[in-house]
Design an enzyme around this catalytic site. Structure first.
Site, short mmCIF file in Angstrom:
data_model
loop_
_atom_site.label_atom_id
_atom_site.label_comp_id
_atom_site.label_asym_id
_atom_site.label_seq_id
_atom_site.Cartn_x
_atom_site.Cartn_y
_atom_site.Cartn_z
CG LEU A 242 -31.37 43.67 65.31
CD1 LEU A 242 -31.36 42.72 66.52
CD2 LEU A 242 -29.82 43.87 64.59
CB SER A 243 -33.76 46.67 66.63
OG SER A 243 -34.08 47.89 67.31
CB ALA A 244 -37.24 49.25 63.88
#
Length: 413
Positions: A242-244
């Site tokens: 998720l995300s980074a």
């Protein structure tokens, strides 16, 4: 600059802005977190009536049809929707500051209580381990299901977002419950604050973007360590984030096609989207095409989730992740055809699902665009941060996609 701030802005915020402008990101982040958690001089204020509060039942992973999620209730048990803020007028200003100096996944939701995670089934284990390699040492948590049979199992590697931890990410995605149901191992590498002040994976640093160096080598090392210590099917090893963590999953897919059979990128960015912090924030704000990553190899099947209201990582990055998967020479030779499905979840989120499959029906890329969703794991539980229980069940859909793919390159390098 201060003339743009809402009236009544606490002096600590001006100080945080000054620290950010001076490049002291960790100090600025810590100060704002203290303010949001009640440690600063910020006055309390009523909730913004325009804010959308996520407080609904999680999508269950214990079999059967997903139950419709009720609407928001007065009792808050989750995180503020990424488009809202903790104080009237402050949320948008904080997001502006985030765009200038805070890392992806900076949590403006505050330290609100969340429901307890599901209890550990009898016979299962969820223990902290450690891996050391030339690039350093990383802890990780490993879920071993009680339903194990001794036969080789799939392995899913889960990469958390900024400010998160393995326990938080496990609770929010409910991947352990799925592992118990379907019979696979789950590894959660942990990024320490010593490597990044906000515990972000450093997807934007060149030294962390290639094979056999930096953070990719540590995550691959954790993957191989689990494979040595437990009965893992080497053809069914997958990585998602998720995300980074999603951006790092894209890097791992490009760098280690012999190790990972498929990847999942949720609210992330394509590999090579940035080379330093300024280009990272530019990519987060407006999207960026990816570039090739050292390691090469065959095309790795990719599933992508992104909310079209994501104010932290621009939705165009989801398109770029899919485009990167489809640009591989092997993908161009496969005669892929795209089909589009549109629907709505029981929780109320409309979505489009685009599948790029070869003539045999095998999907090389699957992309979900979720209407009205922000920077949050779709279909997740409010027991964890950055979840949107109203969305499609990203955990189950990723597993469906993953388990339809085996890696015929496993062990080639």
């Amino acid at each position: 600059m201060n003339s743009r701030f809402p009236s009544g802005m606490p002096p600590e915020f001006a100080e945080a802005t000054r620290l950010t402008g001076a490049g002291k990101l960790a100090e600025a982040t810590a100060l704002i977190q203290r303010m949001l958690n009640g440690g600063g001089a910020a006055p309390s204020a009523p909730a913004d009536p325009a804010s959308t509060v996520i407080d609904v039942e999680p999508v269950r992973l214990d079999g059967g049809q997903a139950k419709p999620a009720p609407g928001p209730s007065a009792k808050f048990a989750g995180r503020l929707h990424p488009r809202s803020g903790p104080l009237p007028g402050l949320g948008e200003t904080l997001r502006g500051l985030a765009a200038r100096g805070m890392p992806a996944g900076f949590d403006i939701g505050g330290g609100f209580p969340r429901p307890a995670a599901d209890p550990l089934p009898d016979g299962a284990s969820f223990e902290t381990k450690s891996h050391a390699g030339p690039a350093g040492t990383r802890d990780y948590k490993l879920y071993v299901p009680a339903s194990r049979t001794g036969r080789p199992m799939p392995l899913v590697v889960m990469l958390h977002g900024c400010t998160q931890s393995p326990d938080d990410f496990a609770a929010g995605t409910r991947m352990n419950a799925a592992a118990e149901e379907l019979g696979f191992l789950v590894a959660y590498p942990a990024q320490p604050s010593s490597a990044n002040a906000q515990r972000c994976w450093n997807w934007f640093k060149p030294e962390d973007q290639g094979r056999d160096r930096g953070e990719p080598s540590l995550i691959a090392g954790i993957t191989r360590q689990v494979m040595r210590d437990h009965p893992v099917d080497p053809e069914r090893v997958y990585v998602a984030g998720l995300s980074a963590g999603g951006a790092t999953a894209a890097i791992l897919g490009a760098a280690y096609p012999d190790l990972y059979a498929a990847i999942g990128v949720h609210s992330g960015l394509p590999s090579g989207a940035a080379r330093d912090l300024p280009s990272a924030f530019a990519a987060m704000r407006q999207g960026a095409p990816g570039t090739g990553t050292a390691g090469g190899g065959g095309a790795v099947p990719t599933i992508v989730f992104h909310g079209d209201r994501d104010g932290t990582v621009h939705p165009g990055n989801g398109d770029a992740v899919a485009a990167q998967a489809l640009a591989h020479p092997a993908a161009r030779k496969a005669g892929l055809r795209a089909t589009v499905e549109r629907g709505q979840t029981p929780g109320g989120r409309a979505f489009s699902r685009t599948v790029h499959a070869d003539p045999s029906g095998s999907a090389l890329c699957e992309q979900w665009s979720i209407a009205g969703a922000g920077h949050a794991w779709a279909g997740g539980s409010p027991s964890g941060s950055y979840t949107d229980p109203a969305g499609p069940d990203a955990t189950r859909e990723m597993l469906r996609f993953f388990l339809s793919h085996r890696n015929d390159r496993a062990g080639a390098a």
